[in-house]
Design a protein around this motif. Structure first.
Motif, PDB file in Angstrom:
ATOM      1  N   ALA A   1       0.672  -1.197  -0.029  1.00  0.00           N
ATOM      2  CA  ALA A   1       0.056   0.063   0.292  1.00  0.00           C
ATOM      3  C   ALA A   1       0.909   1.288   0.063  1.00  0.00           C
ATOM      4  CB  ALA A   1      -1.037  -0.048   1.504  1.00  0.00           C
ATOM      5  N   LEU A   2       0.239   2.224  -0.910  1.00  0.00           N
ATOM      6  CA  LEU A   2       1.033   3.458  -0.821  1.00  0.00           C
ATOM      7  C   LEU A   2       0.234   4.771  -0.391  1.00  0.00           C
ATOM      8  CD1 LEU A   2       3.105   5.643  -2.170  1.00  0.00           C
ATOM      9  CD2 LEU A   2       1.703   5.534  -4.278  1.00  0.00           C
ATOM     10  N   GLY A   3       0.782   5.616   0.563  1.00  0.00           N
ATOM     11  CA  GLY A   3      -0.198   6.632   0.823  1.00  0.00           C
ATOM     12  C   GLY A   3       0.215   7.814   0.408  1.00  0.00           C
ATOM     13  N   VAL A   4      -0.947   8.673   0.123  1.00  0.00           N
ATOM     14  CA  VAL A   4      -0.566  10.060  -0.217  1.00  0.00           C
ATOM     15  C   VAL A   4      -1.697  11.004   0.682  1.00  0.00           C
ATOM     16  CG1 VAL A   4      -0.128   9.838  -2.659  1.00  0.00           C
ATOM     17  CG2 VAL A   4      -2.508   9.867  -2.019  1.00  0.00           C
ATOM     18  N   ILE A   5      -1.140  12.216   0.890  1.00  0.00           N
ATOM     19  CA  ILE A   5      -1.928  13.175   1.835  1.00  0.00           C
ATOM     20  C   ILE A   5      -2.459  14.235   1.056  1.00  0.00           C
ATOM     21  CG2 ILE A   5      -1.617  14.747   3.952  1.00  0.00           C
ATOM     22  CD1 ILE A   5       0.701  12.653   4.549  1.00  0.00           C
ATOM     23  N   VAL A   6      -3.848  14.604   0.941  1.00  0.00           N
ATOM     24  CA  VAL A   6      -4.347  15.570   0.025  1.00  0.00           C
ATOM     25  C   VAL A   6      -5.344  16.067   0.343  1.00  0.00           C
ATOM     26  CG1 VAL A   6      -3.647  13.674  -1.895  1.00  0.00           C
ATOM     27  CG2 VAL A   6      -5.995  13.583  -0.768  1.00  0.00           C
ATOM     28  N   GLU A   7      -5.762  17.133  -0.300  1.00  0.00           N
ATOM     29  CA  GLU A   7      -7.002  17.910  -0.280  1.00  0.00           C
ATOM     30  C   GLU A   7      -7.733  18.097  -1.616  1.00  0.00           C
ATOM     31  OE1 GLU A   7      -5.662  21.966   0.895  1.00  0.00           O
ATOM     32  OE2 GLU A   7      -5.840  21.272   3.007  1.00  0.00           O
ATOM     33  N   TYR A   8      -7.217  17.865  -2.628  1.00  0.00           N
ATOM     34  CA  TYR A   8      -7.895  17.560  -3.843  1.00  0.00           C
ATOM     35  C   TYR A   8      -8.974  18.692  -4.225  1.00  0.00           C
ATOM     36  CZ  TYR A   8      -5.537  13.002  -4.681  1.00  0.00           C
ATOM     37  OH  TYR A   8      -4.799  12.160  -4.898  1.00  0.00           O
ATOM     38  N   ASN A   9      -8.600  20.045  -4.176  1.00  0.00           N
ATOM     39  CA  ASN A   9      -9.500  20.980  -4.173  1.00  0.00           C
ATOM     40  C   ASN A   9      -9.301  21.936  -5.263  1.00  0.00           C
ATOM     41  OD1 ASN A   9     -11.368  22.745  -2.795  1.00  0.00           O
ATOM     42  ND2 ASN A   9      -9.722  24.107  -2.255  1.00  0.00           N
TER      43      ASN A   9
ATOM     44  N   ILE B   1      -3.784   4.666  -0.873  1.00  0.00           N
ATOM     45  CA  ILE B   1      -4.773   5.077   0.266  1.00  0.00           C
ATOM     46  C   ILE B   1      -4.430   6.810   0.351  1.00  0.00           C
ATOM     47  CG2 ILE B   1      -5.226   5.288   2.824  1.00  0.00           C
ATOM     48  CD1 ILE B   1      -4.306   2.514   2.532  1.00  0.00           C
ATOM     49  N   ALA B   2      -5.665   7.614  -0.092  1.00  0.00           N
ATOM     50  CA  ALA B   2      -5.552   8.934   0.359  1.00  0.00           C
ATOM     51  C   ALA B   2      -6.203   9.315   1.564  1.00  0.00           C
ATOM     52  CB  ALA B   2      -6.246   9.611  -0.822  1.00  0.00           C
ATOM     53  N   VAL B   3      -5.418   9.967   2.527  1.00  0.00           N
ATOM     54  CA  VAL B   3      -6.151  10.753   3.771  1.00  0.00           C
ATOM     55  C   VAL B   3      -6.178  12.435   3.163  1.00  0.00           C
ATOM     56  CG1 VAL B   3      -5.594  11.550   5.978  1.00  0.00           C
ATOM     57  CG2 VAL B   3      -4.242   9.672   4.953  1.00  0.00           C
TER      58      VAL B   3
ATOM     59  N   GLU C   1      -1.664   3.790  10.884  1.00  0.00           N
ATOM     60  CA  GLU C   1      -2.420   3.057  11.497  1.00  0.00           C
ATOM     61  C   GLU C   1      -3.238   2.221  10.219  1.00  0.00           C
ATOM     62  OE1 GLU C   1      -3.644   2.886  14.289  1.00  0.00           O
ATOM     63  OE2 GLU C   1      -3.400   4.725  15.580  1.00  0.00           O
ATOM     64  N   LEU C   2      -3.211   2.731   9.123  1.00  0.00           N
ATOM     65  CA  LEU C   2      -3.612   1.643   7.919  1.00  0.00           C
ATOM     66  C   LEU C   2      -2.602   1.054   7.303  1.00  0.00           C
ATOM     67  CD1 LEU C   2      -6.345   4.366   6.268  1.00  0.00           C
ATOM     68  CD2 LEU C   2      -6.546   2.250   7.475  1.00  0.00           C
ATOM     69  N   ARG C   3      -1.459   1.077   7.801  1.00  0.00           N
ATOM     70  CA  ARG C   3      -0.530  -0.037   7.472  1.00  0.00           C
ATOM     71  C   ARG C   3       0.284   0.391   6.072  1.00  0.00           C
ATOM     72  NH1 ARG C   3      -1.139  -0.331  12.420  1.00  0.00           N
ATOM     73  NH2 ARG C   3      -1.023  -2.049  13.396  1.00  0.00           N
ATOM     74  N   VAL C   4       0.318   1.396   5.690  1.00  0.00           N
ATOM     75  CA  VAL C   4       0.934   1.591   4.472  1.00  0.00           C
ATOM     76  C   VAL C   4       2.315   1.264   4.463  1.00  0.00           C
ATOM     77  CG1 VAL C   4      -0.804   3.404   3.469  1.00  0.00           C
ATOM     78  CG2 VAL C   4       1.434   4.186   4.607  1.00  0.00           C
ATOM     79  N   ASP C   5       3.042   0.798   3.482  1.00  0.00           N
ATOM     80  CA  ASP C   5       4.475   0.750   3.326  1.00  0.00           C
ATOM     81  C   ASP C   5       5.309   1.884   3.106  1.00  0.00           C
ATOM     82  OD1 ASP C   5       4.129  -2.516   3.328  1.00  0.00           O
ATOM     83  OD2 ASP C   5       2.665  -1.739   1.856  1.00  0.00           O
ATOM     84  N   SER C   6       4.580   2.724   2.143  1.00  0.00           N
ATOM     85  CA  SER C   6       5.260   3.931   1.570  1.00  0.00           C
ATOM     86  C   SER C   6       4.275   5.036   1.510  1.00  0.00           C
ATOM     87  CB  SER C   6       6.058   3.542   0.296  1.00  0.00           C
ATOM     88  OG  SER C   6       4.889   3.349  -0.613  1.00  0.00           O
ATOM     89  N   PHE C   7       4.925   6.193   1.475  1.00  0.00           N
ATOM     90  CA  PHE C   7       4.003   7.222   1.019  1.00  0.00           C
ATOM     91  C   PHE C   7       4.738   8.555   0.386  1.00  0.00           C
ATOM     92  CE2 PHE C   7       4.562  11.374   3.646  1.00  0.00           C
ATOM     93  CZ  PHE C   7       5.502  11.010   4.478  1.00  0.00           C
ATOM     94  N   CYS C   8       4.110   8.895  -0.583  1.00  0.00           N
ATOM     95  CA  CYS C   8       5.046  10.039  -1.642  1.00  0.00           C
ATOM     96  C   CYS C   8       4.149  11.173  -1.500  1.00  0.00           C
ATOM     97  CB  CYS C   8       4.781   9.442  -2.612  1.00  0.00           C
ATOM     98  SG  CYS C   8       6.029  10.198  -3.972  1.00  0.00           S
ATOM     99  N   PHE C   9       5.101  12.425  -1.237  1.00  0.00           N
ATOM    100  CA  PHE C   9       4.453  13.719  -1.245  1.00  0.00           C
ATOM    101  C   PHE C   9       5.257  14.549  -2.372  1.00  0.00           C
ATOM    102  CE2 PHE C   9       8.311  15.451   0.717  1.00  0.00           C
ATOM    103  CZ  PHE C   9       9.032  14.646   1.465  1.00  0.00           C
TER     104      PHE C   9
END
Lengths: 409, 409
Positions: free
Chosen positions: A3-11, A34-36, A92-100
């Motif tokens: 799983a890959l995570g991203v942190i977004v607003e998408y606005n 996964i997008a937060v 918490e959602l156990r992502v392996d990586s995240f990319c910003f």
């Protein structure tokens, strides 16, 4: 599943977001992304252009597998708190990586900067205090202190907004002792605050929103800058949200409260309650109000966040109860693809906190703030749309997307 | 100089008010008439059709010499508190007599009833408690207890709204030990709550307002029922105020507050805060909300007053601080004729409390509530009218009327 995570607003979700998402997938080759995502109010202290549900649809249509809500208590905060909240949820959602995305574009530079900052924490913080005492805003003081402390070091440029966020993401991973692997991708063409629509097909979200408001929502002009699924979601929306729509409510709230009551709201500090009332009495629009309110000491963004907390009736006590907890008590699921659903089933046995699909039956201090934010966000709508909108907050199950059939189910 | 007092709302000033005023003058032959008038919100818990300044103009044009404001803390209360506040102000202003309209129409009946009530206070109050315990509203329980306690006595009919107010006026005069002489005049034709425009030229204010709202302000139809000066003031008004205009604000306030916060507002008691939120979530108009909220235990009027206090952000503590005081700390002057001005100069040496012409420089707990009421009252207006309206509250000197030239000066 990876799983890959991203942190977004998408606005809203635009071509730059799609580029970032594709590059991130190329870099990490995940099974799910996964997008937060922030809810109705955003980090710069603004109402989102369209609701979290519409933005969830955009995310799913553009290749995100799971959308979870970054709670109001973290989404509307300065970079440090915002980053800690977002990274904790990914953890918490156990992502392996995240990319910003960042202006810097090289993760090693971030790692080194965070490490150096740890080593020179004391002189740095003394320097920040010195610059604040000289009347600078916190971000300005941080930036000056940073230059002073690390003048001969090879560090990232912390005057750039995405570098600042990235720095705090990487720092949060370290502090949480999380095994998540951070990556970064250099941003192309459009700067965060750019207000131009460039001739290329990438423009900042700021430019896109500005265009939608100034042209009174002639949305065909933004078609070149957003993916087709975003455009089709935007076409169905009756009204976009902006601060001016909330000016009456904010005026009411600020002028019908006593200074003592205003002081109970989060971020209302240092006697600014009197200034809020004076500027509000004299102003006729939100823009006018903010222009009067602005001083060297406060950034525009900080003032907007303060106004957001007043608007949503969020007190210092309420915020403290939520942000003081070291652990999340829930994760709120807004939408998922079939792959996302599969991933959630898989991790279920490993995670301890509930993943909330239906908020009506779940009571929590943090969630209470999200519910209030949705109510405040809805007030400028007309009836019966407003009642339906509020009802949705309490009844809407996560949006399900079938990525093979390319439709919501 | 002989002064007569009247206690009024003038919402708006109509032919019935003019009849009452003329009869009162005939009865007492005063040099000046002083009206204690409610401000932006009224005893039945409603926004006034037009602002206190417009209603002051109507009063002066129709033969009132001095208009002073009945403070919010008394104007939006049940009959007993309303009456005590109004009579106290008349007493401060040294009126010799005052005259109220009533269904009964005979002052001796009021005097006797007040005296009997004093003698049978204990059995009466026990009886009220008994009926409240049976689930009746306070007014209903009072009325039942009254019938029970005084079944064989020659007392006034306290189910009639103007008799109730009159009873409390006379009682207040006695309790204050005031030398003011009370008079009453029988009301003709239109009942307080009548919604019909009668073929005669007298209609209730309720009927007139209803007509203005239902016909979308075709004001020519009410011309027969109001004096010419009222009509000319009404013609110049852009928008009439009614509860539906405040529904969005009330919805925002009720749904963005916690039950604990709602409980701090005046009159929010007995767990009704939960019911307020539930009914607000389900409703789409003020009328719908009130209809859902209404129970046998609460009168419509009491619920509207509760909503008014929520709207104006008036807490139990704030209200207590003002109504607990045994003496007024000021009287706010809204308007005066030349005769009125003369009278005020004359009594100046005899009175101890300040008569306020300019509120900007005067700070008082009670006045703070009036200022908030004006701000809440103004919010549905558009800019720049709203800002001008709020500015007026803090800057408008009393309206001066030259009764010989028949114009404002």
């Amino acid at each position: 599943m990876e799983a890959l995570g991203v942190i977004v607003e998408y606005n809203p979700f635009h071509n730059g977001h799609l580029y970032h998402l594709q590059q991130s997938k190329n870099l990490t080759n995940p099974d799910v992304v996964i997008a937060v995502m922030s809810g109705q109010f955003l980090q710069r202290g603004e109402p989102a252009l369209v609701s979290k549900w519409e933005r969830t649809k955009m995310a799913l249509l553009n290749g995100i597998d799971i959308v979870v809500e970054l709670p109001y208590a973290f989404a509307t905060q300065k970079a440090e708190v915002f980053a800690t909240g977002a990274v904790s949820i990914l953890s918490e959602l156990r992502v392996d990586s995240f990319c910003f995305g960042s202006e810097q574009g090289n993760i090693e530079d971030f790692n080194r900067t965070v490490q150096l900052m740890g080593e020179k924490s004391d002189p740095y913080h003394s320097s920040v205090q010195k610059y604040i005492k000289e009347g600078n805003s916190y971000p300005k003081a941080s930036s000056l202190a940073f230059s002073e402390t690390f003048q001969n070091e090879n560090v990232i440029d912390l005057t750039q907004p995405n570098n600042i966020l990235g720095f705090h993401y990487v720092k949060a991973v370290l502090e949480l002792g999380s095994p998540i692997q951070p990556f970064t991708i250099g941003r192309t063409t459009a700067g965060y605050h750019d207000e131009q629509l460039y001739p290329s097909n990438i423009a900042s979200a700021t430019a896109i929103r500005k265009h939608l408001f100034e042209t009174n929502r002639e949305i065909q002009h933004v078609q070149d800058y957003v993916p087709a699924p975003t455009f089709s979601v935007l076409q169905q929306i009756k009204s976009f949200h902006r601060w001016e729509d909330y000016y009456s409510l904010l005026k009411y709230k600020i002028l019908c409260s006593t200074p003592e009551q205003l002081r109970t709201f989060y971020e209302v500090e240092e006697g600014i309650e009197y200034r809020l009332q004076e500027c509000m009495k004299k102003s006729k629009t939100f823009q006018e109000f903010m222009t009067m309110l602005k001083t060297k000491r406060y950034t525009w963004t900080r003032l907007q966040r303060m106004c957001t907390h007043i608007l949503t009736n969020t007190t210092k006590d309420e915020m403290k109860r939520v942000t003081e907890k070291k652990e999340y008590s829930y994760v709120r699921l807004l939408g998922m693809s079939k792959a996302g659903q599969h991933y959630l089933r898989e991790i279920k046995k490993d995670i301890t906190i509930p993943i909330i699909s239906n908020v009506a039956s779940f009571s929590d201090d943090g969630l209470a703030l999200d519910k209030k934010a949705t109510i405040a966000y809805s007030i400028p709508l007309s009836e019966p749309e407003r009642s339906a909108f509020i009802h949705k907050e309490f009844s809407q199950p996560p949006i399900r997307f079938d990525e093979e059939l390319r439709k919501f189910v």
